[in-house]
Scaffold this active site. Structure first.
Site, mmCIF file in Angstrom:
data_model
loop_
_atom_site.group_PDB
_atom_site.id
_atom_site.type_symbol
_atom_site.label_atom_id
_atom_site.label_comp_id
_atom_site.label_asym_id
_atom_site.label_seq_id
_atom_site.Cartn_x
_atom_site.Cartn_y
_atom_site.Cartn_z
ATOM 1 N N HIS A 1 9.092 10.766 -28.617
ATOM 2 C CA HIS A 1 8.175 11.741 -27.970
ATOM 3 C C HIS A 1 8.365 13.045 -28.315
ATOM 4 C CE1 HIS A 1 5.270 13.268 -25.206
ATOM 5 N NE2 HIS A 1 6.375 13.983 -24.577
ATOM 6 N N HIS B 1 0.895 14.004 -29.415
ATOM 7 C CA HIS B 1 0.695 12.822 -29.395
ATOM 8 C C HIS B 1 0.116 12.116 -30.524
ATOM 9 C CE1 HIS B 1 0.249 13.131 -24.564
ATOM 10 N NE2 HIS B 1 1.606 12.545 -25.073
ATOM 11 N N ARG C 1 0.714 -1.416 -0.145
ATOM 12 C CA ARG C 1 -0.103 0.008 -0.006
ATOM 13 C C ARG C 1 0.828 1.275 0.141
ATOM 14 N NH1 ARG C 1 -3.206 -2.797 3.604
ATOM 15 N NH2 ARG C 1 -5.000 -3.665 2.551
ATOM 16 N N LYS D 1 3.386 11.433 -11.350
ATOM 17 C CA LYS D 1 2.446 10.724 -12.310
ATOM 18 C C LYS D 1 3.131 9.384 -12.298
ATOM 19 C CE LYS D 1 0.457 13.629 -15.422
ATOM 20 N NZ LYS D 1 0.053 13.802 -16.700
ATOM 21 N N HIS E 1 1.402 18.975 -27.171
ATOM 22 C CA HIS E 1 1.191 17.663 -27.015
ATOM 23 C C HIS E 1 0.033 17.111 -27.716
ATOM 24 C CE1 HIS E 1 4.497 17.899 -24.307
ATOM 25 N NE2 HIS E 1 4.548 16.743 -23.719
ATOM 26 N N GLU F 1 11.009 19.185 -24.396
ATOM 27 C CA GLU F 1 9.996 19.585 -23.055
ATOM 28 C C GLU F 1 10.519 21.158 -22.664
ATOM 29 O OE1 GLU F 1 7.481 18.306 -22.453
ATOM 30 O OE2 GLU F 1 7.636 16.245 -23.727
ATOM 31 N N ASN G 1 0.693 20.577 -21.568
ATOM 32 C CA ASN G 1 0.417 19.952 -22.823
ATOM 33 C C ASN G 1 0.770 20.706 -23.985
ATOM 34 O OD1 ASN G 1 0.125 17.242 -21.801
ATOM 35 N ND2 ASN G 1 -1.918 18.236 -20.714
ATOM 36 N N ARG H 1 -2.395 22.650 -15.061
ATOM 37 C CA ARG H 1 -1.330 21.656 -15.359
ATOM 38 C C ARG H 1 -1.477 21.313 -16.799
ATOM 39 N NH1 ARG H 1 0.677 16.535 -11.707
ATOM 40 N NH2 ARG H 1 2.104 15.770 -13.034
ATOM 41 N N GLU I 1 -4.096 17.612 -11.981
ATOM 42 C CA GLU I 1 -4.042 18.213 -13.480
ATOM 43 C C GLU I 1 -5.683 18.356 -13.625
ATOM 44 O OE1 GLU I 1 -2.169 15.633 -16.068
ATOM 45 O OE2 GLU I 1 -2.801 16.697 -17.771
ATOM 46 N N LYS J 1 7.540 23.406 -14.019
ATOM 47 C CA LYS J 1 6.785 22.222 -13.529
ATOM 48 C C LYS J 1 6.390 22.033 -12.217
ATOM 49 C CE LYS J 1 5.601 17.767 -14.885
ATOM 50 N NZ LYS J 1 5.459 16.419 -15.661
HETATM 51 N N1 LIG Z 1 5.149 10.270 -15.502
HETATM 52 C C1 LIG Z 1 5.111 11.410 -16.227
HETATM 53 O O1 LIG Z 1 4.881 12.644 -16.041
HETATM 54 C C2 LIG Z 1 5.754 11.268 -17.739
HETATM 55 C C3 LIG Z 1 6.022 12.456 -18.498
HETATM 56 C C4 LIG Z 1 6.531 12.374 -19.581
HETATM 57 C C5 LIG Z 1 6.947 10.927 -20.258
HETATM 58 N N2 LIG Z 1 6.951 9.977 -19.511
HETATM 59 C C6 LIG Z 1 7.229 8.437 -19.626
HETATM 60 O O2 LIG Z 1 8.567 8.454 -19.856
HETATM 61 C C7 LIG Z 1 8.970 7.506 -20.775
HETATM 62 C C8 LIG Z 1 10.161 7.967 -21.642
HETATM 63 O O3 LIG Z 1 11.059 8.313 -20.938
HETATM 64 P P1 LIG Z 1 12.758 8.511 -21.538
HETATM 65 O O4 LIG Z 1 12.566 9.311 -22.668
HETATM 66 O O5 LIG Z 1 13.487 9.191 -20.544
HETATM 67 O O6 LIG Z 1 13.005 7.098 -22.092
HETATM 68 P P2 LIG Z 1 13.784 5.727 -21.348
HETATM 69 O O7 LIG Z 1 13.287 5.945 -20.040
HETATM 70 O O8 LIG Z 1 13.110 4.720 -22.281
HETATM 71 O O9 LIG Z 1 15.214 6.136 -21.871
HETATM 72 C C9 LIG Z 1 15.652 6.378 -23.236
HETATM 73 C C10 LIG Z 1 16.829 5.346 -23.248
HETATM 74 O O10 LIG Z 1 18.012 6.188 -22.581
HETATM 75 C C11 LIG Z 1 18.943 5.317 -21.776
HETATM 76 N N3 LIG Z 1 19.587 6.219 -21.007
HETATM 77 C C12 LIG Z 1 18.766 6.793 -19.966
HETATM 78 N N4 LIG Z 1 19.631 7.600 -19.260
HETATM 79 C C13 LIG Z 1 20.836 7.221 -19.899
HETATM 80 C C14 LIG Z 1 22.063 7.859 -19.714
HETATM 81 N N5 LIG Z 1 22.285 8.880 -18.802
HETATM 82 N N6 LIG Z 1 23.084 7.440 -20.251
HETATM 83 C C15 LIG Z 1 22.639 6.716 -21.279
HETATM 84 N N7 LIG Z 1 21.707 6.037 -21.672
HETATM 85 C C16 LIG Z 1 20.779 6.412 -20.987
HETATM 86 C C17 LIG Z 1 17.734 4.315 -21.403
HETATM 87 O O11 LIG Z 1 18.307 2.852 -20.860
HETATM 88 C C18 LIG Z 1 16.909 4.197 -22.651
HETATM 89 O O12 LIG Z 1 17.481 3.023 -23.603
HETATM 90 C C19 LIG Z 1 7.749 7.167 -21.352
HETATM 91 O O13 LIG Z 1 7.430 5.811 -20.849
HETATM 92 C C20 LIG Z 1 6.768 8.259 -21.276
HETATM 93 O O14 LIG Z 1 5.481 7.912 -21.052
HETATM 94 C C21 LIG Z 1 6.269 10.096 -18.175
#
Ligand SMILES: NC(=O)c1ccc[n+]([C@@H]2O[C@H](COP(=O)([O-])OP(=O)(O)OC[C@H]3O[C@@H](n4cnc5c(N)ncnc54)[C@H](O)[C@@H]3O)[C@@H](O)[C@H]2O)c1
Length: 1628
Positions: free
Chosen positions: A302, A290, A139, A161, A286, A203, A283, A279, A275, A265
């Site tokens: 993205h 999206h 929990r 999130k 986006h 971003e 977007n 918030r 949101e 942010k």
């Molecule tokens: N929670 C939220 O509010 C929110 C907001 C935006 C995006 N997201 C989510 O985030 C995800 C995408 O995140 P991302 O773009 O970070 O992608 P990711 O987590 O897939 O990372 C991208 C790649 O970079 C590598 N990597 C990460 N840090 C590194 C570093 N310092 N050096 C070398 N390699 C590194 C990872 O292993 C991976 O292969 C999606 O699932 C998306 O839905 C969430």
């Protein structure tokens, strides 16, 4: 070196300073966590990539710090906390239920309790997943984020999130769970792949763009440093950046921008954690981002999608008038500076997604389910400036606007007439902007430039000058002013190549500028100038030759004479002395040297221009004049020689850039072509730009009024269609404006009455080497409209054309990525009937990024969106001078091009001239008769010529003339030929060549008996003394050889009674018109002209006609076909009657023609072989193929092709398919193949391989099961071939269910038919009944809302038609005095089928509906409610209006026969009365294309109010009673008069019969009242000989459209009308 204590910056979120930022902070983060969040177990979850890079470092920090803390605790045997490590594969696929469960199982197996803290080290994937595990494990346990991607740092780690994906949707399951800490170690970005870093920058840019302009400025100016901090990190010391002392300025900047983003942010999350409002602002970019992501994941990241989304959303804001172009430009350039894409056409995007195409419809489909939407209302964040948003939340945006911005092409519609005078400032001159930038950069000190053009070109120049270190630039006043701090000519070699895109001016100017750059301290470094593919073809040799002769070293790296170039630096820079330059290609070479000449090091430059003619002298003069403003006076010597003194420029404090004169030609030309007034306030007679002479030297002689001051220009055009041709104009001083002049020249009248209607433009040879070969481009594109052009060495010749018969090209105007082509054709489009598609609309961004917005918002134009699909599907034409003769080919047998000229051949007396003329009128094309042309050209009559020179000479001349005409008019014409033209081989060859190229040769066939009767009456034609039958038997084969279409006239004897024959001809003509639609593929343009080629009803049916001869069935055809959508002619069942002396082919031809004559339904032409269940002998393949080809020649709408035919035969048929739709059919008559078998799959693939338009696979059922298998087959094969309709069913009694289940074009029979076409066949009514019982066709309720309505005829009308169609629908009255809950309740009932709305509710109902159609909006009233289901199966109520359609079609039907005015554009219409229906009437007139529309009402104010309500769409004159009574003049003012005065009102005082005039020209009178049936108005009109339309007819017509909108199928107008007439008669 020991690890220094890192400097930490903190940001507060949700009231705690829990976000820590710094470089190399692992020790810090472990210490902070262990000290503040005590736990017995710590788990770090990360992915394989990070494991390799950072896990060890983390572990050692943990080990070290936990020991240190234990030691410091003072406890005797302190327990060290446990550290567990869990590593998962990287990538989005790990964000799953399965991996979450794995982690949880691991935690449980390790005995983790609530006393556990989890570290999430990684990108967004790790953060989201691990956060969610922490949220639900026991929990909820504490967790800490260690984001390692930029995206995770600024976005996903902040806000709490957390989520995982499911196969259905991303992030679909999750929770809000706040991390205890977020540790951002910027040093880890150094290992991040470049694309991932850039992805995160999207971003960062987004946040600054919505929130804070100063953050944005940091990003704008710091792109290079910020990228360097991560991608080229300095490593002078270990742990660089950990302490403030070791931090580089680039690192400092990086931290600053990341922190700014984090702070925003955090602020937003703090104020709107869940949101609910603010918030949503995050977007920005986006919504559309999206949608794109939904289509291209995982090929694009993205951030890349969001980058494109930001630009699109900013463009929406710009379109809505919230955001300036300066801001859009800044955003675009900033995004690009980080290496992010800004359009789907971007190189980066193409590299990743290849040829994948994201259609507007697909994007809209995804946007529809965006979570920000409120119901169906799309909500998008609107910027109102850099750092500002329109609202504190996303704003409501209509679909139309989004579509407009997303679409790659636009449709420019004819501009409403009589738009009031407009004033518009075009963007600054590109030439002046570029020169000013170079001058101010090379100059010394600050200079403020205003009015500068914001375009790709100037941006390229700015970026290049910055890279060269020539100056620094700063925007002031929200981008209105550019502050340039010039370095006085000091520059350095840029770090990377200068990429100049396709910016020609920048390439030319910067070539000489880079010669000035001194050598670098690093030996061997050179300046490289490069550009895009097009730039690499643009010539630059003369400039390079001049500079190398002067001692500079410039090397071509790829093709000789073009970029890329390598410039070797010399300390002497530009040497100086005499420089010789060939200046007949481009004045930009001259300007390039002039601008840099003051910086010559050894001696002053003397520039000598060689090569005879100097091109574009005004641009040279402009350069010299501007240099003077910057303090350098050029001495102009004789013989094209210039002497330039040495010395730097002195920057003036301010410099105002004048409007671009070439751009100014477009708004002025719109005034000219539309007969309106336009003022351009920032360019006038004092302008230095050559194109500034356009108004005075081109528009004035064409008949415009031009008023010019030194700084402004006002143009008023003559009445539409009366511009005068310019016999010869030299445009050498304004070459760029020749495109604008060309489109005007396309619609001129002769300069002098009877003179040639030809404009010749010379002095523009240089336009062949601009963005494209512009002369070729204009010729080709104008040709598509039907305009004749030719070229000569120095220019182009354009033949003026009648506006009404201009044909907008079906596949649009191709712009060749050339802004001027796009803008000039949009000028033409403002008057072309029907709307012109302009492709690649984005190309205008080069000089006028807001052109389309301005065209609509400021110039009174109208545009609409269109998505033409991927560019690979456009009929592309590459402009090179040699390919000019290519006209659309028939290619792989696909559609004949709609605009190809139609040549009519056939026997003398077959009706070639009259049918040819009719075709020309119907298609709005000019008509040419070979005989008349012959007589005009040789100035004699044909009989005289034959008498003098004999037959052989006549035939020879005739063949020559034919060839000449075909060359002259390859498109847009109808040409009719003499009967004997096929007698000569030369002519026959000409026809064959023409059809091989995709031309249409149409053989008109009429029975010899009829021809003989007809010819006996005519003595003027030359005779052979040979019987018609003999002539026919000799020529028949020749006609057939030469033609690719054949039309059989009538099939019924003319009676010689004029009135009846006229009716007969009208019928022939309407059949012919339908045939022409197939030939020219005009069918799909749909509603506009009431053509319905597409089958829309569901389910749809075709009736199989099984008669040996259809004649006896004709009287019953309307009954037989009621409810069917297509008629199948089973050719294999046809038989020639015994005593009929005609060939089988002629019999079939006649059957086609008879069917066409008696029904408006499309024809499916089928020759069914015995083995496929028909009667055509299997062995007679040749006969079958020949008949199929005949079917195509007769222009049938559908052709059945059996796939059992040999492929070579099929191909032969397909090669002629033209615009006929092909049904690929296969019948398993012996029940050998099961639906689920591979064999059936193979038949499907075989059918598909012939690229049909419909696939028809028929099995034979042995059991009920076969029907379900058949349905499964349909379901699995229609899902992935949405556009390829499928007919699948089983024959046999057992298979009847499959007929019920089939959705598309089910073959049906009718009780009156002699035999069923196939065993088990059902009638449409039987199928509908079965579907109803099976629950596939639920009963529906329809209503009439209004009051009083008890007398209404609508229930009778609609119920009659529902019944006759076999639909279980009921239409009833719902009388109510208000649009109250009872109405809403009816509309929201699940069985609601639709409603009619009448007085007094047509306006009030609007508020209760979800969507209002454009037409209903324009009219301001709804009379039809149509419920449709959206994607989520929710009912959407659409408010439409069919009142106008009733009037439109009734007028349309009567118009051609009655009015003698040449074209719609000259017609005048009047609406009498100003009540509710008057608005629909006015709108109908507008849609009919009536030029002048007036309204009369006894109370004038009311009329004025109605007129005003259409403002912006079209003009309505309010006329007084005087306009209606014509004394003395016999000609009526009007061509169409619609009375909307209620029948109960006495209209005798309103007008008298004189309004209809008494001349021969008659119009159409439409009455909207239907009691009494014949009103006084109609009586008077009838007496005056006008065509009249009764109110009842309009009612039935509009009711028919209403039904069409509800059930997708039209009813039988005549039988409903008869019922109604009977009912009405009964009442009276
Ligand atoms: N929670 C939220 O509010 C929110 C907001 C935006 C995006 N997201 C989510 O985030 C995800 C995408 O995140 P991302 O773009 O970070 O992608 P990711 O987590 O897939 O990372 C991208 C790649 O970079 C590598 N990597 C990460 N840090 C590194 C570093 N310092 N050096 C070398 N390699 C590194 C990872 O292993 C991976 O292969 C999606 O699932 C998306 O839905 C969430």
């Amino acid at each position: 070196m020991s690890h220094p204590n890192p400097h930490i910056d903190k940001v507060s979120i949700l009231g705690t300073e829990s976000i820590c930022l710094g470089f190399h902070i692992f020790d810090y983060l472990v210490r902070d966590t262990l000290s503040n969040f005590k736990a017995s177990t710590y788990v770090i979850v990360t992915d394989n990539n990070l494991q390799k890079l950072y896990l060890e470092r983390f572990n050692s920090s943990f080990d070290k710090i936990s020991r240190e803390l234990a030691a410091a605790s003072g406890a005797s045997a302190p327990a060290l906390p446990r550290l567990l490590t869990y590593v998962i594969p990287p990538g989005e696929t790990s964000k799953s239920r399965a991996v979450k469960a794995e982690i949880e199982d691991y935690f449980l197996a390790q005995g983790c309790t609530r006393d556990t803290l989890v570290f999430a080290m990684g990108g967004g994937v790790i953060g989201d997943l691990v956060g969610f595990v922490a949220a639900t494990f026991m929990r909820g346990i504490p967790f800490v984020q260690i984001p390692t991607t930029l995206l995770a740092m600024v976005d996903s780690s902040i806000g709490g999130k957390t989520a995982i994906d499911t196969p259905e949707a991303k992030n679909s399951i999750g929770a809000f769970w706040q991390p205890k800490r977020i540790f951002i170690d910027l040093a880890v970005l150094e290992t991040l792949p470049e694309r991932e870093f850039v992805n995160g920058m999207a971003e960062v840019v987004k946040t600054a763009a919505i929130w804070n302009e100063s953050d944005f400025v940091l990003l704008e100016n710091g792109a290079e440093a910020i990228r360097d901090a991560v991608l080229k990190p300095v490593r002078d010391v270990e742990f660089q950046g950990a302490t403030l002392e070791s931090r580089t300025s680039a690192q400092q900047l990086l931290l600053k921008v990341v922190m700014a983003s984090v702070a925003v942010k955090s602020y937003v999350v703090t104020h709107d954690e869940r949101e609910t409002g603010m918030r949503g602002l995050l977007n920005f970019g986006h919504s559309i981002g999206h949608a794109i992501e939904g289509l291209v994941t995982p090929k694009l990241l993205h951030g890349e999608c969001v980058a494109i989304g930001m630009i699109k959303e900013a463009e929406i804001a710009r379109y809505c008038g919230y955001l300036s172009q300066v801001a859009v430009g800044r955003l675009t350039r900033c995004i690009q500076a980080y290496g992010l894409p800004v359009t789907m056409e971007d190189r980066l995007v193409k590299n990743h997604i290849g040829s994948q195409y994201c259609s507007v419809d697909e994007l809209m489909r995804i946007l529809r389910v965006d979570k920000k939407n409120m119901g169906s209302q799309k909500r998008i964040v609107m910027l109102s400036g850099i750092g500002k948003t329109l609202e504190q939340k996303p704003s409501n945006i209509s679909d139309d606007i989004i579509r407009k911005v997303l679409a790659a092409s636009t449709i420019v519609l004819p501009r409403p007439i009589n738009v009031a005078p407009v004033t518009l400032s075009p963007p600054g001159s590109k030439s002046i902007s570029n020169r000013a930038l170079v001058l101010a950069a090379l100059g010394r000190g600050p200079c403020r430039l205003t009015g500068l053009l914001h375009s790709d070109d100037t941006q390229v120049m700015l970026t290049a000058l910055t890279k060269l270190g020539a100056a620094t630039f700063e925007w002031e006043n929200n981008g209105d002013t550019l502050l340039v701090n010039g370095n006085g000519g000091k520059m350095h070699i840029p770090d990377s190549e200068l990429y100049l895109g396709n910016a020609g001016t920048a390439a030319r100017f910067l070539t000489t500028v880079s010669v000035l750059v001194p050598p670098s301290s690093v030996p061997g470094r050179k300046t490289i100038l490069t550009g895009n593919a097009r730039m690499k073809q643009r010539p630059i040799a003369p400039l390079i030759d001049a500079l190398t002769t002067n001692g500079s070293e410039l090397k071509y790296l790829e093709s000789q004479g073009c970029l890329p170039l390598e410039v070797t630096p010399f300390s002497h820079g530009l040497a100086g002395g005499e420089i010789q330059l060939a200046a007949s290609i481009s004045s930009q070479y001259v300007s390039s040297i002039l601008l840099c000449a003051p910086y010559a090091t050894k001696e002053p430059v003397t520039l000598v221009l060689t090569g005879g003619q100097v091109i574009s002298q005004p641009y040279i003069d402009m350069t010299i004049a501007m240099m003077k403003s910057f303090g350098v006076s050029v001495e102009v010597l004789p013989n094209n020689t210039y002497r330039i003194p040495q010395g730097p420029y002195t920057n003036p404090a301010e410099y105002l850039v004048e409007a671009d004169a070439s751009s100014a030609t477009y708004p002025l030309a719109i005034a000219a072509i539309t007969g309106t007034t336009c003022t351009v306030p920032n360019i006038g007679s004092a302008s230095l730009q050559g194109d500034a002479g356009f108004a005075v030297n081109v528009l004035r002689p064409m008949g415009c009024t031009v008023v010019q001051t030194e700084t402004s220009t006002t143009v008023t055009g003559p009445a539409i269609g009366t511009l005068k041709a310019l016999p010869h104009i030299d445009m050498e001083t304004m070459t760029d404006a020749f495109l604008t002049a060309s489109v005007l020249a396309a619609v001129t009248l002769p300069a002098t009455p009877g003179g040639d209607n030809v404009t010749k433009i010379s002095g523009i040879a240089n336009q062949r080497v601009k963005e494209c070969n512009r002369i070729a481009a204009m010729m080709h594109e104008l040709g598509k409209f039907g305009v004749t052009t030719s070229e000569f060495d120095d220019g182009i010749i354009i033949h003026g054309h009648d506006i009404a018969s201009l044909t907008p090209p079906k596949d649009g105007v191709k712009c060749y990525d050339d802004h001027r082509v796009a803008m000039s054709f949009s000028v033409l489009a403002t008057i072309v009937p029907g709307g012109t598609i302009i492709r690649e609309k984005k190309c205008v961004e080069k000089t006028w990024p807001t052109w389309w917005d301005d065209l609509e918002g400021k110039l009174g134009g109208r545009t609409s969106d269109i998505d033409l699909g991927p560019p690979s599907e456009h009929h592309d034409y590459e402009v090179s001078s040699s390919s000019l003769t290519s006209n659309g080919k028939r290619g792989n047998g696909r559609a004949v091009k709609g605009d190809t000229t139609i040549v009519v051949i056939g026997m003398r007396g077959a009706g070639k001239t009259s049918m040819g003329r009719f075709a020309a009128k119907a298609l709005k094309r000019p008509f040419e008769d070979v005989d008349h042309y012959f007589e005009r050209k040789l100035a004699t009559t044909i009989p005289n010529y034959i008498q003098e020179h004999g037959w052989p000479s006549f035939r020879e001349q005739e063949a020559k003339i034919l060839t000449e005409l075909l060359e002259q008019y390859p498109t847009g014409h109808v040409i009719s030929c003499g009967g004997g033209i096929v007698e000569t081989a030369t002519s026959r060859d000409a026809f064959k060549k023409y059809t091989a190229k995709g031309g249409v040769v149409l053989h008109l066939v009429r029975s010899i008996d009829e021809i003989e009767t007809y010819l006996n009456k005519d003595e003027t034609r030359p005779m052979y003394g040979e019987s018609m039958r003999d002539v026919w038997s000799r020529r028949e084969q020749w006609y057939r050889e030469c033609c690719n279409y054949e039309f059989v006239v009538a099939g019924q004897q003319l009676k010689g009674i004029e009135a009846e024959d006229a009716k007969e001809w009208a019928l022939v003509e309407s059949n012919f018109e339908r045939f022409l639609k197939v030939v020219t593929n005009a069918g799909d343009q749909g509603q506009q002209r009431g053509i319905q080629a597409q089958v829309v009803a569901k389910p749809s049916f075709f009736l199989s006609l099984t008669f040996p001869d259809v004649s006896p069935a004709l009287p019953h055809l309307s009954k037989l076909t009621l409810g069917s959508d297509v008629i199948e002619l089973r050719v294999d069942l046809l038989k020639v009657r015994e005593n009929d002396n005609i060939s089988f082919r002629s019999h079939v031809a006649q059957q086609v023609s008879l069917l066409r004559r008696h029904s408006s339904l499309p024809i499916l032409f089928t020759v069914r072989s015995v083995s496929q269940g028909g009667q055509w002998p299997d062995k007679d393949v040749e006969g079958m193929v020949s008949l199929l080809k005949d079917g195509l020649e007769w222009g049938v709408e559908y052709l059945d092709v059996e796939i059992v035919l040999p492929r070579s035969e099929i191909d032969e048929v397909l090669a002629r398919r033209g615009n006929t739709k092909i049904v690929a059919s296969w019948h398993d008559c012996k029940s050998e193949v099961a639906w689920s078998s591979d064999a059936m799959e193979a038949q499907y693939s075989l059918a598909k391989s012939i690229s049909p338009d419909v696939i028809k696979l028929i099995g034979t059922a042995k059991s009920m099961r076969d029907n379900f298998e058949c349905a499964d087959f349909a379901a699995s094969h229609s899902a992935n071939t949405e556009d390829l309709p499928l007919i699948v069913m089983n024959m046999g009694a057992q298979g009847q269910l499959s007929r019920v289940l089939n959705n598309y074009l089910t073959p049906v029979t009718h009780p009156l038919l002699p035999i069923k076409a196939a065993p088990g066949q059902l009638s449409a009514r039987e199928i509908l009944t079965a579907r109803h019982i099976a629950g596939l066709l639920p009963a529906k309720q329809f209503y009439l809302f209004g009051s009083p309505i008890s007398q209404s005829l609508s229930p009778l009308m609609h119920n009659t038609s529902f019944q006759s169609l076999g639909l279980p629908y009921k239409y009833s009255l719902h009388e109510t005095t208000a649009v109250d809950d009872s109405v809403v309740a009816k509309m929201r009932q699940s069985d609601f089928g639709g409603a009619s709305v009448t007085i007094p509710h047509k306006i009030e109902i609007i508020s209760k509906l979800d969507v209002i159609t454009e037409e209903a909006k324009a009219i301001g009233a709804v009379n039809t409610v149509v419920p449709v289901k959206d994607e989520q199966d929710k009912t959407v109520l659409i408010g439409d209006n069919t009142d106008w359609l009733g009037i439109y079609y009734q007028v349309e039907r009567n118009l051609d026969a009655t009015t003698s005015r040449a074209s719609r554009q000259q017609m005048k219409g009047l609406v009498v009365g100003a009540g509710g229906t008057s608005r629909a009437a006015l709108y109908a007139l507008y849609r009919l294309g009536v030029q002048e529309i007036s309204i009369y009402n006894r109370t004038m104010v009311k009329a004025q109010a109605v007129a005003d309500s259409f403002q912006g769409l079209f003009e309505v004159n309010v006329v007084g009673a005087g306009a209606l009574v014509k004394s003395g003049s016999s000609e009526s003012e009007f061509d169409v008069i619609v009375s909307t005065v209620p029948g109960t009102i006495d209209s005798s005082s309103m007008f008298d019969e004189t309004v209809f005039g008494s001349s021969a020209r008659k119009g159409v009178a439409v009455e909207l009242a239907y009691t009494p049936r014949v009103t006084r108005f109609l009586k008077l009109a009838k007496q005056a000989g006008w065509a009249t339309v009764e109110g009842g007819q309009v009612l039935v017509e509009q009711g028919g459209w209403q039904a069409e909108k509800w059930v997708g199928r039209r009813w039988d107008l005549a039988s409903v009308q008869a019922q109604m007439d009977a009912a009405q008669a009964g009442r009276q």
